[in-house]
Write an enzyme that holds these catalytic residues in place. Structure first.
Site, PDB file in Angstrom:
ATOM      1  N   THR A   1       0.613  -1.261  -0.016  1.00  0.00           N
ATOM      2  CA  THR A   1      -0.028  -0.102  -0.099  1.00  0.00           C
ATOM      3  C   THR A   1       0.877   1.294   0.093  1.00  0.00           C
ATOM      4  OG1 THR A   1      -1.640  -1.166   1.416  1.00  0.00           O
ATOM      5  CG2 THR A   1      -1.767   1.249   1.097  1.00  0.00           C
TER       6      THR A   1
ATOM      7  N   ARG B   1       7.705  -2.531   2.844  1.00  0.00           N
ATOM      8  CA  ARG B   1       8.045  -2.807   4.232  1.00  0.00           C
ATOM      9  C   ARG B   1       8.231  -4.383   4.670  1.00  0.00           C
ATOM     10  NH1 ARG B   1       3.050   1.047   6.391  1.00  0.00           N
ATOM     11  NH2 ARG B   1       3.434   2.772   5.268  1.00  0.00           N
TER      12      ARG B   1
ATOM     13  N   SER C   1       6.214   3.786   8.603  1.00  0.00           N
ATOM     14  CA  SER C   1       4.721   4.194   9.386  1.00  0.00           C
ATOM     15  C   SER C   1       4.473   4.169  10.725  1.00  0.00           C
ATOM     16  CB  SER C   1       3.920   4.080   8.182  1.00  0.00           C
ATOM     17  OG  SER C   1       2.676   5.281   8.580  1.00  0.00           O
ATOM     18  N   HIS C   2       3.385   3.310  10.954  1.00  0.00           N
ATOM     19  CA  HIS C   2       2.708   3.332  12.163  1.00  0.00           C
ATOM     20  C   HIS C   2       2.824   1.901  12.820  1.00  0.00           C
ATOM     21  CE1 HIS C   2       0.274   1.468   9.051  1.00  0.00           C
ATOM     22  NE2 HIS C   2      -0.011   0.545   9.933  1.00  0.00           N
TER      23      HIS C   2
ATOM     24  N   LYS D   1      10.232   4.112   0.554  1.00  0.00           N
ATOM     25  CA  LYS D   1       9.464   4.169  -0.700  1.00  0.00           C
ATOM     26  C   LYS D   1       9.850   5.543  -1.351  1.00  0.00           C
ATOM     27  CE  LYS D   1       5.731   7.074   1.713  1.00  0.00           C
ATOM     28  NZ  LYS D   1       4.510   7.448   1.743  1.00  0.00           N
TER      29      LYS D   1
ATOM     30  N   ASP E   1       1.390   9.267  14.293  1.00  0.00           N
ATOM     31  CA  ASP E   1       2.170   8.206  14.035  1.00  0.00           C
ATOM     32  C   ASP E   1       3.773   8.165  13.916  1.00  0.00           C
ATOM     33  OD1 ASP E   1       2.238   9.115  11.581  1.00  0.00           O
ATOM     34  OD2 ASP E   1       1.965   7.062  10.901  1.00  0.00           O
TER      35      ASP E   1
ATOM     36  N   ASP F   1       5.753   8.117  11.339  1.00  0.00           N
ATOM     37  CA  ASP F   1       6.115   9.001  10.251  1.00  0.00           C
ATOM     38  C   ASP F   1       5.420  10.345  10.412  1.00  0.00           C
ATOM     39  OD1 ASP F   1       4.245   7.791   9.198  1.00  0.00           O
ATOM     40  OD2 ASP F   1       5.092   8.053   7.068  1.00  0.00           O
TER      41      ASP F   1
ATOM     42  N   ASP G   1       2.425  11.127   9.479  1.00  0.00           N
ATOM     43  CA  ASP G   1       1.516  11.192   8.506  1.00  0.00           C
ATOM     44  C   ASP G   1      -0.202  11.325   9.134  1.00  0.00           C
ATOM     45  OD1 ASP G   1       1.390   8.864   8.294  1.00  0.00           O
ATOM     46  OD2 ASP G   1       2.129   8.713   6.114  1.00  0.00           O
ATOM     47  N   ARG G   2      -0.110  10.334  10.106  1.00  0.00           N
ATOM     48  CA  ARG G   2      -1.397  10.101  10.672  1.00  0.00           C
ATOM     49  C   ARG G   2      -1.833  10.918  11.821  1.00  0.00           C
ATOM     50  NH1 ARG G   2      -2.652   3.566  10.519  1.00  0.00           N
ATOM     51  NH2 ARG G   2      -1.848   3.193   8.410  1.00  0.00           N
TER      52      ARG G   2
ATOM     53  N   SER H   1      -8.073   5.106   7.904  1.00  0.00           N
ATOM     54  CA  SER H   1      -6.976   4.567   8.716  1.00  0.00           C
ATOM     55  C   SER H   1      -6.148   5.628   9.225  1.00  0.00           C
ATOM     56  CB  SER H   1      -6.197   4.032   7.655  1.00  0.00           C
ATOM     57  OG  SER H   1      -5.747   4.794   6.648  1.00  0.00           O
TER      58      SER H   1
ATOM     59  N   LYS I   1      -0.788  12.397   3.462  1.00  0.00           N
ATOM     60  CA  LYS I   1      -1.561  12.803   4.444  1.00  0.00           C
ATOM     61  C   LYS I   1      -0.737  13.579   5.603  1.00  0.00           C
ATOM     62  CE  LYS I   1      -1.727   8.018   6.147  1.00  0.00           C
ATOM     63  NZ  LYS I   1      -1.247   7.259   5.278  1.00  0.00           N
TER      64      LYS I   1
HETATM   65  C1  G16 Z   1      -0.840   3.316   4.563  1.00  0.00           C
HETATM   66  C2  G16 Z   1      -1.469   4.362   3.360  1.00  0.00           C
HETATM   67  C3  G16 Z   1      -2.803   4.759   3.441  1.00  0.00           C
HETATM   68  C4  G16 Z   1      -3.414   3.474   4.116  1.00  0.00           C
HETATM   69  C5  G16 Z   1      -2.869   2.662   5.208  1.00  0.00           C
HETATM   70  C6  G16 Z   1      -3.483   1.250   5.593  1.00  0.00           C
HETATM   71  O1  G16 Z   1      -0.847   4.578   5.522  1.00  0.00           O
HETATM   72  O2  G16 Z   1      -0.637   5.382   2.978  1.00  0.00           O
HETATM   73  O3  G16 Z   1      -3.364   5.200   2.575  1.00  0.00           O
HETATM   74  O4  G16 Z   1      -5.009   3.860   4.229  1.00  0.00           O
HETATM   75  O5  G16 Z   1      -1.499   2.485   4.743  1.00  0.00           O
HETATM   76  O6  G16 Z   1      -3.500   0.581   4.462  1.00  0.00           O
HETATM   77  P1  G16 Z   1      -3.421  -0.822   4.635  1.00  0.00           P
HETATM   78  O7  G16 Z   1      -5.240  -1.004   4.986  1.00  0.00           O
HETATM   79  O8  G16 Z   1      -3.278  -1.601   3.083  1.00  0.00           O
HETATM   80  O9  G16 Z   1      -2.763  -1.561   5.796  1.00  0.00           O
HETATM   81  P2  G16 Z   1       0.747   4.810   6.508  1.00  0.00           P
HETATM   82  O10 G16 Z   1       0.314   5.440   7.275  1.00  0.00           O
HETATM   83  O11 G16 Z   1       1.021   3.100   6.893  1.00  0.00           O
HETATM   84  O12 G16 Z   1       1.773   5.134   5.472  1.00  0.00           O
END
Ligand code: G16
Length: 542
Positions: free
Chosen positions: A18, A22, A112-113, A125, A276, A278, A280-281, A364, A375
């Site tokens: 996504t 990772r 990320s998270h 990425k 979170d 990084d 962005d959340r 999310s 984000k």
């Molecule tokens: C990433 C993506 C988001 C997505 C989230 C969850 O967030 O950038 O657009 O909604 O993962 O994705 P999944 O449901 O496939 O785990 P982040 O904050 O992890 O970069």
């Protein structure tokens, strides 16, 4: 300093999900793993004479990976790399620097998270010159390149001093180490009414910001405490740590439980927020009230015009498909377009670039606007503060007023984690096979009106992304969506998204899990979650 070409061979499984590639940190630290993927990035986007941004969320291995990437950028002919001091940049700050400096893109080191540490997760990425995550066509090309690589290029050189702001040379390449916070904080100041927020804090408004030992600590201290005058100590867990202090840096009620306890307890502050790994959340919480990300998006869209940078109004609102339809109702009332995209921030890029949408959001815990192409956690938190300062009402009054006007989309996501991949795949396959026969089926007193596997045609470039999640709609407006996460690193994570619309005026003030109970039961029955996965209850509920 000489350029070395190292013989390598393809490593299986370097397929971005996504949001980038990772994996477990030891996998990334394995022989040639990082190097192969970075070479695939450079081969795909081209490197000679180019300028890139580089930074990460500071997690374990971030510093060493940065040195490898810099040496490889130099050996591949890049002209200049702009690096956040200490190799640290929040994801939105990296997106901003890519745009501000009109660079050819950037590499972000983050999972990320996901937790960080020697045994946890790492990620890489690539973001495009527009500042946004590479679209699927580009990540697919990178993946393809990883399957055919035979060599990579790297400079033989000592580490660059990334601890000091200033200009350095690495072979023929320039490395500019920049303050990671300053430009981003200036951007926020240009978008929001800092004078009004400052006055609100001066009048005694209290806030708690939980940076979860992750990257936003220094950004939040600078913006909230120094520029806006929030009380010292407003930001907690403000020192970024390579293992996030052993915490799971995911701002949701489960993982940000300290914040939740404070906000639901005696003498809670007026406003609470968390971000979170990084940055962005975001999660926002009022005194005694949790705001779901889908509701937060809708409230921000409805009130954005109260904030300096958005007075002209919004061009459109975009949300990911599993996000609740609450923001669609706002868009309809504003007479602007609403868009429904697959999960993944990368799908918003074209809509933002084309000027179709101004604000985007996901269930999310992601919200953002056209100020960057990621984000942006602190952006959302500042927009809330700006709205609170202008309206002079509590979070609870604003959210309840919103439901009274638009109705309430009760919403929750249930995650079933670390399922054996083949079991999760089998469940999804069975569900997909049943789609055609679902219409008319009665479950828990509800009737299925239709079911499909979401396919998205990008309105700007016409690209098609299929199999983006199974959705089941009911005649009463309820909805269930099933998807497998694309960001996990261990087995499969099943996400079940549950939604039920209540127009009001009655029934707006129920507990979300209770209000959704028939939808939850239907979701288990329809997919056979227990039979396929052995799981009776979700691991995480948001
Ligand atoms: C990433 C993506 C988001 C997505 C989230 C969850 O967030 O950038 O657009 O909604 O993962 O994705 P999944 O449901 O496939 O785990 P982040 O904050 O992890 O970069």
């Amino acid at each position: 300093m000489s350029k070395i070409t190292v013989k390598t061979q393809p490593i299986a499984g370097q397929k971005p999900g996504t949001s980038g590639l990772r994996k477990k940190t030891p996998v990334f630290m394995g022989p040639h793993y990082l190097e192969n993927f970075v070479q695939a990035i450079f081969d795909t986007v081209g490197t000679v004479g180019k300028t890139f941004v580089l930074g990460g969320d500071g997690r374990y291995f971030n510093d060493r990976a940065a040195q490898v990437i810099l040496r490889m950028a130099a050996a591949n002919g890049a002209k200049r790399v702009i690096v956040g001091q200490g190799a640290v940049l929040s994801t939105p700050a990296a997106s901003h620097l890519i745009r501000l400096n009109k660079t050819d893109g950037g590499i972000i080191m983050s999972a990320s998270h996901n937790p960080g540490g020697p045994k946890e997760d790492f990620g890489v990425k690539f973001n495009m010159p527009n500042g946004g995550p590479a679209p699927e066509a580009v990540t697919e090309a990178m993946y393809k390149r990883t399957t055919e690589l035979t060599e990579y290029h790297i400079l033989e050189a000592q580490d660059v001093d990334l601890g000091t702001v200033g200009r350095h040379a690495l072979g023929d390449m320039v490395v500019d180490v920049v303050d990671p916070v300053a430009d981003y904080a200036d951007l926020m100041e240009s978008l929001f009414d800092f004078d009004k927020i400052t006055a609100m804090f001066a009048a005694g408004f209290r806030m708690r910001m939980d940076s979860m030992c992750a990257v936003t600590g220094p950004y939040a201290v600078e913006i909230l405490e120094r520029r806006l005058g929030a009380a010292k100590g407003t930001v907690t867990h403000e020192v970024p740590l390579p293992d996030f202090g052993g915490m799971h840096p995911d701002p949701n009620p489960t993982w940000a439980h300290e914040l939740m306890a404070e906000m639901m307890g005696e003498g809670a502050p007026d406003f609470g927020a968390a971000s979170d790994g990084d940055g962005d959340r975001n999660m926002v919480v009022g005194r005694g009230i949790y705001v779901s990300p889908s509701d937060s998006l809708a409230v921000l869209a409805a009130n954005a015009h109260l904030c300096k940078g958005y007075r002209a109004g919004l061009k459109g609102v975009a949300r990911s498909m599993p996000t609740s339809a609450a923001s669609d109702r706002v868009a309809a009332s504003l007479g602007i377009a609403s868009y429904e995209t697959p999960t993944g921030w990368k799908f918003f890029g074209n809509l933002l670039d084309a000027g179709n949408a101004t604000i985007c959001g996901e269930e999310s815990f992601g919200t953002g606007s056209d100020h960057v192409r990621e984000k942006d956690g602190l952006w959302a938190i500042l927009m809330w503060l700006n709205i609170l300062a202008v309206r002079g009402e509590s979070v609870e009054a604003i959210v309840k007023g919103h439901w009274a006007k638009f109705g309430r989309n009760y919403y929750s996501r249930h995650d079933f984690e670390a399922i054996a991949t083949e079991k999760a795949d089998a469940m999804m396959a069975a569900l997909r096979a049943s789609l055609a026969s679902l219409a008319g089926r009665k479950l828990q007193g509800m009737e299925v009106s239709g079911a499909d596997d979401f396919s998205y045609t990008d309105p700007v470039d016409g690209s098609v992304s299929a199999k983006q999640g199974v959705r089941v709609n009911f005649t009463d407006g309820s909805r269930i969506v099933y998807r497998l996460s694309g960001t996990g690193t261990e087995g499969a994570t099943l996400r079940v998204y549950l939604e039920r619309y209540v127009p009001g005026p009655d029934g707006l003030d129920r507990d979300a899990q209770e209000a959704l109970s028939p939808v939850i039961a239907a979701a288990h029955e329809l997919a056979g979650i227990e039979a396929f996965t052995g799981k009776v209850a979700p691991d995480v509920v948001t």
